[in-house]
Design a protein around this motif. Structure first.
Motif, PDB file in Angstrom:
ATOM      1  N   PHE A   1      83.503  60.341  75.061  1.00  0.00           N
ATOM      2  CA  PHE A   1      82.264  59.958  75.726  1.00  0.00           C
ATOM      3  C   PHE A   1      82.362  58.558  76.330  1.00  0.00           C
ATOM      4  N   SER A   2      83.066  57.662  75.657  1.00  0.00           N
ATOM      5  CA  SER A   2      83.190  56.294  76.170  1.00  0.00           C
ATOM      6  C   SER A   2      83.982  56.259  77.479  1.00  0.00           C
ATOM      7  N   ALA A   3      85.068  57.038  77.530  1.00  0.00           N
ATOM      8  CA  ALA A   3      85.877  57.093  78.750  1.00  0.00           C
ATOM      9  C   ALA A   3      85.073  57.700  79.900  1.00  0.00           C
ATOM     10  N   ALA A   4      84.278  58.728  79.583  1.00  0.00           N
ATOM     11  CA  ALA A   4      83.441  59.341  80.619  1.00  0.00           C
ATOM     12  C   ALA A   4      82.398  58.352  81.129  1.00  0.00           C
ATOM     13  N   ALA A   5      81.808  57.590  80.202  1.00  0.00           N
ATOM     14  CA  ALA A   5      80.798  56.604  80.591  1.00  0.00           C
ATOM     15  C   ALA A   5      81.394  55.549  81.514  1.00  0.00           C
ATOM     16  N   LYS A   6      82.617  55.109  81.192  1.00  0.00           N
ATOM     17  CA  LYS A   6      83.276  54.094  82.018  1.00  0.00           C
ATOM     18  C   LYS A   6      83.555  54.624  83.420  1.00  0.00           C
ATOM     19  N   GLU A   7      84.008  55.878  83.529  1.00  0.00           N
ATOM     20  CA  GLU A   7      84.300  56.467  84.836  1.00  0.00           C
ATOM     21  C   GLU A   7      83.042  56.636  85.668  1.00  0.00           C
ATOM     22  N   LEU A   8      81.944  56.996  85.028  1.00  0.00           N
ATOM     23  CA  LEU A   8      80.700  57.296  85.742  1.00  0.00           C
ATOM     24  C   LEU A   8      79.787  56.072  85.884  1.00  0.00           C
ATOM     25  N   PHE A   9      80.206  54.941  85.325  1.00  0.00           N
ATOM     26  CA  PHE A   9      79.422  53.705  85.390  1.00  0.00           C
ATOM     27  C   PHE A   9      78.047  53.868  84.741  1.00  0.00           C
TER      28      PHE A   9
END
Length: 307
Positions: A23-31
């Motif tokens: 979830f953290s990696a997804a959040a970083k990609e999606l800002f």
């Protein structure tokens, strides 16, 4: 309609988390925040009625139900993305130009020279729209125009390129069949002209009576006048820019060194557009440079290159 469909933001969060296993990696990609992704996934699981992820150490891995859904969502998002053009980068120059060009200029000058432009600027995409001679489109989608006229156009930026000269030309085949054409005998031969370009102005310049003989043939399209001359059907009163290629290729021959001033001049015309200014400047400078290289006109009359 489509009441069962979740928001696309929810599907994007799920796809990114599935692809990146977190979830953290997804959040970083999606800002967006970690909690926002977690909330989107939790709501999607409620809609599906099953668990989509399970924790394995620091990673979030897909359950069998999650894997099946991820494959379908990824395919749908990919298809949706393919339906829309790329969004222009903010602040980046637009490298597409839509040009309005009078058909005689396009056919007899621009197209023979376009390969040179494409070699110099392969990243610029040109969309060319032709109009009949002396007819101006009022299309807001047009970025620049290459026109022949008096320059009296309102609401646009314009740059005068060249004044026009007119003079008689014929094919080598016609000249061979009719040797020894002189000013005194010129009116005895078939004369070709554009319907709005009379021979009388050139006759006066050459010291002849301005009246036209009955053997003149008029076309309402200047390109047809030129083509008739190429086919050996007579002597054309030609505009210099439009026949320069044929003169250089020896497909046409200029009969006399006498030239009269054309009725109009050539212009580049455009609307101010900050996004496309850099690309329009490239085209303006290329046209000026190409005219300097390829016309017999006095290059001191051409405008300077622009920044």
């Amino acid at each position: 309609m489509y009441r069962k469909l979740p928001p696309i933001s929810m599907l994007r969060a799920f796809e990114a988390a599935a692809r990146l296993s977190g979830f953290s990696a997804a959040a970083k990609e999606l800002f967006i925040t970690h909690s926002a992704v977690s909330q989107q996934i939790r709501e999607l699981e409620n809609r599906m009625g099953c668990q989509l992820f399970y924790r394995s150490g620091n990673a979030m891995l897909l359950t069998p139900a999650g894997k099946g859904l991820a494959d379908k969502v990824r395919k749908v998002l990919h298809e949706l993305e393919g339906m829309f053009p790329d969004a222009p980068r903010q602040g980046a120059a637009d490298r597409t130009l839509t040009l309005e060009v009078m058909a005689p200029i396009a056919e007899n000058w621009l197209i023979p020279h376009l390969q040179a432009f494409n070699r110099q600027h392969p990243d610029v995409r040109l969309n060319i729209r032709t109009t009949p001679d002396l007819v101006i489109l009022q299309d807001e989608a047009v970025d620049m125009s290459l026109r022949y006229g008096d320059g009296n156009w309102r609401g646009v930026e314009k740059l005068k390129l060249l004044d026009e000269e007119i003079f008689p030309v014929c094919s080598p085949k016609f000249l061979q069949a009719h040797p020894g054409i002189t000013l005194d005998t010129l009116k005895q031969f078939p004369l070709l002209r554009h319907s709005v370009i009379s021979w009388s102005n050139w006759f006066s310049k050459a010291g002849l009576s301005p009246d036209e003989p009955d053997n003149t043939l008029a076309f309402n399209e200047i390109t047809h006048t030129i083509h008739a001359a190429l086919l050996g059907q007579g002597i054309a009163l030609a505009r210099s820019l439009l026949v320069q290629e044929y003169l250089q290729q020896r497909r046409l021959v200029r009969l006399f060194d006498i030239a009269a001033r054309g009725a109009f001049s050539y212009y580049l015309v455009w609307r101010k557009n900050d996004v496309k200014e850099a690309t329009m400047s490239l085209f303006r400078n290329w046209v000026i440079a190409e005219l300097r290289k390829t016309t017999a006109a006095d290059t001191d009359c051409l405008p300077p290159l622009m920044g």
